[in-house]
Write an enzyme that holds these catalytic residues in place. Structure first.
Site, short mmCIF file in Angstrom:
data_model
loop_
_atom_site.label_atom_id
_atom_site.label_comp_id
_atom_site.label_asym_id
_atom_site.label_seq_id
_atom_site.Cartn_x
_atom_site.Cartn_y
_atom_site.Cartn_z
N CYS A 97 0.83 -1.21 0.00
CA CYS A 97 0.00 0.00 0.00
C CYS A 97 0.87 1.26 0.00
O CYS A 97 1.52 1.53 -1.00
CB CYS A 97 -0.98 -0.05 1.16
SG CYS A 97 -2.39 1.02 0.88
N HIS A 190 -3.11 -4.97 1.68
CA HIS A 190 -2.37 -5.27 2.91
C HIS A 190 -2.38 -6.78 3.19
O HIS A 190 -3.24 -7.25 3.95
CB HIS A 190 -3.02 -4.57 4.10
CG HIS A 190 -2.85 -3.10 4.12
ND1 HIS A 190 -1.86 -2.46 4.83
CD2 HIS A 190 -3.54 -2.11 3.52
CE1 HIS A 190 -1.95 -1.16 4.68
NE2 HIS A 190 -2.98 -0.91 3.89
N GLU A 192 -0.50 -8.36 5.11
CA GLU A 192 -0.13 -8.59 6.51
C GLU A 192 -1.35 -8.54 7.44
O GLU A 192 -1.26 -8.95 8.59
CB GLU A 192 0.95 -7.59 6.95
CG GLU A 192 0.48 -6.17 7.25
CD GLU A 192 0.16 -5.32 6.01
OE1 GLU A 192 0.20 -5.85 4.88
OE2 GLU A 192 -0.15 -4.13 6.19
N1 GLN Z 1 -3.54 6.43 0.88
C1 GLN Z 1 -2.29 6.21 1.53
C2 GLN Z 1 -1.20 7.05 0.87
O1 GLN Z 1 -1.42 7.65 -0.12
C3 GLN Z 1 -1.92 4.73 1.51
C4 GLN Z 1 -2.92 3.94 2.33
C5 GLN Z 1 -2.37 2.72 3.00
O2 GLN Z 1 -1.17 2.48 3.07
N2 GLN Z 1 -3.26 1.95 3.57
O3 GLN Z 1 -0.11 7.09 1.36
#
Ligand code: GLN
Length: 209
Positions: A97, A190, A192
């Site tokens: 993410c 994610h 994890e």
């Molecule tokens: N939206 C977040 C960003 O732009 C990422 C979201 C996440 O890691 N769950 O950094």
């Protein structure tokens, strides 16, 4: 009565192989879950906050969280150059993410890239406000027939992939959400946050590959 075979006392017992040391960037975000996942697959997790924490690591995880905050903290603590050096030395990396955003070479909204270790363009918050967070099964053929359960939280997507990048999974619209370039892995979701450890196991396998 049978005598036990005489042992050769001069032969030293070989040391057990040490568990791979896997750093988890611990500036902000979903750190604890990656630490547990690494323990589950037999690695030794190491929290990374300062450049010295990166010494003698075999792999590095860049967790989810808020990439804008992580960008600032990476700069404040002088972590960018040592992370890049670690990548140059061939250490495997997994970004999830926000971690995928950190790794990307290009950011779709024109922001400067953060680490630029993955030849992809990434669009932040690509699922918009309506779908702020959702869960979905994700087919990742490289990990076997059983899908991964993906937890998406303000998730990015990959909007463009360079020639050396393998797409491991796509969303229903066909946009890449899991990619691999050599020893660098990234997911928009994610892994994890579930108990499926296949991606963390793959990261460990890449250490010796
Ligand atoms: N939206 C977040 C960003 O732009 C990422 C979201 C996440 O890691 N769950 O950094």
């Amino acid at each position: 009565m049978a005598q036990p075979a005489p042992s050769a006392p001069s032969e030293p017992t070989p040391l057990p192989p040490r568990p791979p040391r896997v750093g988890v960037l611990a500036l902000q975000g979903a750190v604890r879950e990656h630490v547990e996942a690494i323990r589950d697959v037999g690695g030794q997790p190491v929290l990374v906050r300062l450049p010295a924490d990166l010494e003698n690591l075999d792999a590095l995880i860049l967790p989810g969280g808020e990439s804008t905050t992580m960008r600032k903290l990476i700069d404040r603590y002088g972590l960018r150059e040592p992370i890049l050096a670690m990548a140059r030395s061939g250490a495997p990396m997994l970004g999830t993410c926000a971690g995928m955003i950190l790794l990307a070479d290009r950011l779709a909204d024109g922001e400067d890239p953060i680490l630029g270790l993955l030849d992809v363009a990434v669009e932040r918050n690509a699922y918009g406000r309506q779908l702020d967070s959702f869960e979905a099964d994700v087919d990742v053929p490289a990990l076997g027939p059983r899908p991964l359960h993906g937890v998406f939280i303000r998730a990015p997507v990959v909007s463009d992939v360079g020639p050396g990048v393998e797409v491991l999974a796509r969303d229903p619209e066909g946009r890449p959400i899991a990619v691999r370039q050599g020893r660098v892995l990234a997911t928009a979701f994610h892994p994890e946050l579930t108990d499926d450890r296949r991606l963390h196991r793959l990261l460990l396998e890449l250490i010796s590959a």
